[in-house]
Write an enzyme that holds these catalytic residues in place. Structure first.
Site, PDB file in Angstrom:
ATOM      1  N   ALA A  18      -4.068   1.410   1.298  1.00  0.00           N
ATOM      2  CA  ALA A  18      -2.755   1.710   0.720  1.00  0.00           C
ATOM      3  C   ALA A  18      -2.326   3.129   1.087  1.00  0.00           C
ATOM      4  O   ALA A  18      -2.980   4.104   0.717  1.00  0.00           O
ATOM      5  CB  ALA A  18      -2.797   1.539  -0.796  1.00  0.00           C
ATOM      6  N   ILE A  19      -1.207   3.234   1.811  1.00  0.00           N
ATOM      7  CA  ILE A  19      -0.680   4.519   2.261  1.00  0.00           C
ATOM      8  C   ILE A  19       0.749   4.731   1.763  1.00  0.00           C
ATOM      9  O   ILE A  19       1.102   5.802   1.278  1.00  0.00           O
ATOM     10  CB  ILE A  19      -0.711   4.611   3.805  1.00  0.00           C
ATOM     11  CG1 ILE A  19      -2.135   4.412   4.334  1.00  0.00           C
ATOM     12  CG2 ILE A  19      -0.124   5.939   4.278  1.00  0.00           C
ATOM     13  CD1 ILE A  19      -3.109   5.499   3.958  1.00  0.00           C
ATOM     14  N   ARG A  73      -6.369  -4.125   2.742  1.00  0.00           N
ATOM     15  CA  ARG A  73      -5.338  -3.094   2.673  1.00  0.00           C
ATOM     16  C   ARG A  73      -5.907  -1.694   2.466  1.00  0.00           C
ATOM     17  O   ARG A  73      -6.752  -1.477   1.587  1.00  0.00           O
ATOM     18  CB  ARG A  73      -4.358  -3.400   1.534  1.00  0.00           C
ATOM     19  CG  ARG A  73      -3.174  -2.427   1.505  1.00  0.00           C
ATOM     20  CD  ARG A  73      -2.272  -2.639   0.296  1.00  0.00           C
ATOM     21  NE  ARG A  73      -1.107  -1.752   0.383  1.00  0.00           N
ATOM     22  CZ  ARG A  73      -0.372  -1.374  -0.646  1.00  0.00           C
ATOM     23  NH1 ARG A  73      -0.651  -1.816  -1.860  1.00  0.00           N
ATOM     24  NH2 ARG A  73       0.654  -0.565  -0.469  1.00  0.00           N
ATOM     25  N   GLY A  99      -0.648  -1.058  10.364  1.00  0.00           N
ATOM     26  CA  GLY A  99       0.067   0.007  11.068  1.00  0.00           C
ATOM     27  C   GLY A  99       1.037   0.754  10.185  1.00  0.00           C
ATOM     28  O   GLY A  99       0.971   0.692   8.953  1.00  0.00           O
ATOM     29  N   CYS A 154      -4.583  -1.055   8.004  1.00  0.00           N
ATOM     30  CA  CYS A 154      -5.300  -2.139   7.361  1.00  0.00           C
ATOM     31  C   CYS A 154      -6.123  -2.913   8.376  1.00  0.00           C
ATOM     32  O   CYS A 154      -6.249  -2.529   9.527  1.00  0.00           O
ATOM     33  CB  CYS A 154      -4.308  -3.078   6.676  1.00  0.00           C
ATOM     34  SG  CYS A 154      -3.164  -2.253   5.544  1.00  0.00           S
TER      35      CYS A 154
END
Length: 664
Positions: free
Chosen positions: A78-79, A76, A103, A2
């Site tokens: 998004a992962i 953000r 991270g 992010c």
């Protein structure tokens, strides 16, 4: 992955438009969501706010003018846990601890299970919430429990402080500004440049190091005056009541610095353990809720990651990889720098889906301003453009997470400069039989005996003959004819400082390449390129603490042996890597046909330098540079000519940024 930003004033309330401009400058790092937190640190009142891209409802950040003197912002990507539950700034249940974070903590599942044994519960599946609970449990020591990459800031309402931290080796960036009125921070410098009170000034010392020493960000203050980098392995606390700022180094990488005799039984034991640690590091970095791919150059490091993933897929289906692993390669029609034939060997042996990009000099010119803007500061070579194109290719093919072999040259000893210090170590310890064997073994290495001898001589001169160092090194090895005279006279002492601090032992060199001289810079390139295309780059060789610490405990004789570089990795990957890859002796590195590209664009280079002569005349001898380019002299120093172009275009970009700020 992010973008984070924040702004604090201890004198007055802060304008929410400022934090919005900061996060807008970071939008490429997080296109999936945005969020804000406004805090009155004197009344301890907290207001959560949203922006146009927010995935939750709330108060628009623009309406909070006059209510807060601390603003936090987040963009953000998004992962993990793609739901709105992952929205940031995120808080604990009692809303007295808030975080903005960039991270991945790869051991978050294991940490979450551990924290549950202490009675903590979780509302999300994110690693962000794990950091919050880890802070609640261990305070500022929480970072010692993390395996991964991070840059975060926590607002602790109970203590009225900001606690921030950056990961051990600098995978994730963190920059800040601090004076007697403001504290501001961001993932990228371009966000800090938007602040109306920040005056854009170039740091001549950094320009000198960049052009003459080929060094970037070796000190806290880099190319911009008054923008400081929070170095890897550092944390800080800003006391919002007493207005004190304290930072400290929370981690030091231990390393083994004694010479030992080679032992084949120990080698087997070490290789087995390294294999286990590599597989575990890669496995943890496949945790994702979005599609995953892999960078593949054809070298040992990237090939190892591709082949390890392939082995993992044989035992377990990984949904976000799919039926076939996607791999991405930068290729060229110039055989001197093209590694496609090596990459193809890996592709054929793993049946992966192969995507190639073919950068050329015309495309470089089309993309160069975009590339320089997103890199933030001048950078080392056009190889960064090749990486830029690989990231773009992956994004175009639907990948949001890319594993990469960055860090492999540092931890496994893949650079040519390691050899002379390895030979010097054998001489120092009286291991002349080993020295003879390694000399014969140079046929297995990418370097010549002449290279080893010359480099060892230079290092010895640097350490022993300080009285003549000024002439030998400043006049011969570090030519300065293109530097403006005043800048050179003010900064020539930096050459001596740089040489004096250069490592004198093999283990010390590996340590410094890992912690300051090399890896941090390479990780910055990778972070900016991947984030430009909203991709999370994951680097198991650069941030897996268990793997890294184990390798740094091994004696040097298992890292270079019989002339082979990365010897322990080659042994570890026996039966996993294709034999032609495992037995590669050459080292091309991540190169481009840079010299040819620049020669073909000679007239363009001259025009760029002339157009911006007034901007760079305090740093470079413009007339001398143009003359050398016309006479084809400077093209023998192709890295230097690239740095001149890069610095010139970066200076032009700064002028435009200043102009826009003045017109607002």
């Amino acid at each position: 992955m992010c973008g984070i930003a924040g702004l604090f004033s201890h004198i007055e309330t802060t304008d929410p438009k400022w934090i919005k401009k900061m996060t807008n400058a970071l939008a490429h790092r997080g296109p999936d969501d945005e969020g804000f937190l406004a805090v009155d640190t004197k009344k301890l009142k907290v207001y959560q706010a949203i922006g146009k891209e927010s995935k939750i409802s709330g108060i628009p950040v623009e309406t909070l003018n006059g209510k807060a003197n601390l603003l936090l912002g987040h963009r953000r990507l998004a992962i993990i846990d793609l739901s709105p539950a992952g929205h940031q700034p995120m808080s604990n249940e009692t809303e007295d601890i808030w975080i903005v974070y960039n991270g991945e903590i790869y051991n978050y599942i294991e940490l979450r299970d551990e924290l549950r044994t202490f009675g903590y519960s979780f509302r999300t599946n994110t690693d962000t919430e794990v950091i919050i609970k880890a802070y609640e449990r261990w305070g500022v020591d929480c970072v010692n429990h993390f395996n991964g990459m991070w840059a975060f800031v926590i607002y602790d309402k109970r203590k009225n402080i900001l606690f921030g931290s950056r990961d051990r080796f600098g995978v994730k960036p963190f920059y800040y500004y601090l004076d007697n009125k403001y504290f501001a921070f961001a993932s990228e410098m371009k966000a800090l440049l938007t602040l109306p009170f920040f005056d854009i000034k170039v740091n001549g010392k950094s320009v000198f190091k960049y052009i003459v020493l080929f060094a970037e960000e070796l000190e806290e203050e880099g190319f911009y005056r008054n923008i400081l980098e929070l170095f890897p392995s550092y944390s800080f606390i800003l006391d919002l009541k007493n207005l004190t700022f304290r930072k400290w180094k929370y981690y030091n990488l231990p390393y083994y610095d004694k010479y030992e005799n080679f032992d084949s039984d120990k080698l087997k034991m070490y290789a087995q353990r390294v294999r286990e640690l590599i597989f575990e590091a890669v496995r943890k970095r496949l945790r994702s809720d979005v599609p995953i791919g892999t960078c593949l150059s054809g070298g040992l490091d990237s090939s190892t990651i591709v082949c390890v993933i392939n082995k993992l897929l044989e035992k377990q289906k990984i949904e976000k990889i799919g039926e076939r692993q996607k791999v991405f390669t930068a290729s060229y029609y110039d055989r001197k720098v093209d590694e496609s034939k090596w990459a193809k060997i890996v592709v054929d042996s793993t049946s992966t889906e192969w995507f190639q990009t073919f950068p050329n000099e015309d495309e470089l010119l089309e993309d160069i301003n975009d590339l320089i803007y997103y890199q933030d500061i001048p950078f080392g070579s056009t190889s960064i453009y090749a990486q830029y194109r690989v990231m773009k290719l992956a994004s175009e093919n639907g990948v949001k997470v890319l594993l990469d072999g960055q860090g492999g040259d540092e931890i496994f000893t893949g650079y040519a400069i390691y050899y002379p210090l390895f030979f010097m170590e054998m001489i120092k310890n009286g291991k002349f039989l080993d020295l003879f064997k390694e000399f014969i073994g140079l046929k297995n290495s990418p370097v010549s005996a002449r290279y080893v001898f010359v480099q060892a001589l230079k290092i010895s001169f640097a350490k022993l003959l300080s009285s003549v160092r000024t002439y030998i090194f400043r006049k011969i090895f570090y030519p300065s004819t293109i530097i403006a005279n005043d800048l050179y006279e003010d900064n020539k002492y930096l050459i001596d400082d740089y040489i004096e601090k250069f490592p004198s032992t093999f283990s010390e060199l590996i340590y410094q390449y890992m912690t300051s001289l090399s890896l941090k810079t390479l990780l910055r390139y990778e972070d900016r390129n991947s984030m430009r295309f909203s991709i999370e780059a994951r680097t198991p060789f650069a941030d897996d603490i268990e793997l890294i610490e184990y390798l740094f405990r091994l004696p040097s004789v298992y890292k270079i042996h019989n002339g082979w570089s990365k010897f322990i990795l080659r042994e570890t990957m026996n039966g996993i890597l294709p034999e032609p890859i495992r037995g590669r002796k050459d080292k091309i590195g991540f190169q481009t046909p840079e010299s040819r590209w620049l020669r073909n664009k000679k007239n363009w280079i001259i025009s760029i330098i002339r157009e911006n002569g007034d901007l760079i005349k305090d740093y470079l001898d413009v007339q001398k540079i143009v003359k050398d380019i016309r006479n084809d002299k400077i093209f023998d120093q192709f890295s230097t000519i690239w740095r001149i172009i890069n610095f010139t275009l970066w200076s032009s970009m700064n002028k435009k940024i200043k102009s826009r700020k003045m017109n607002l």
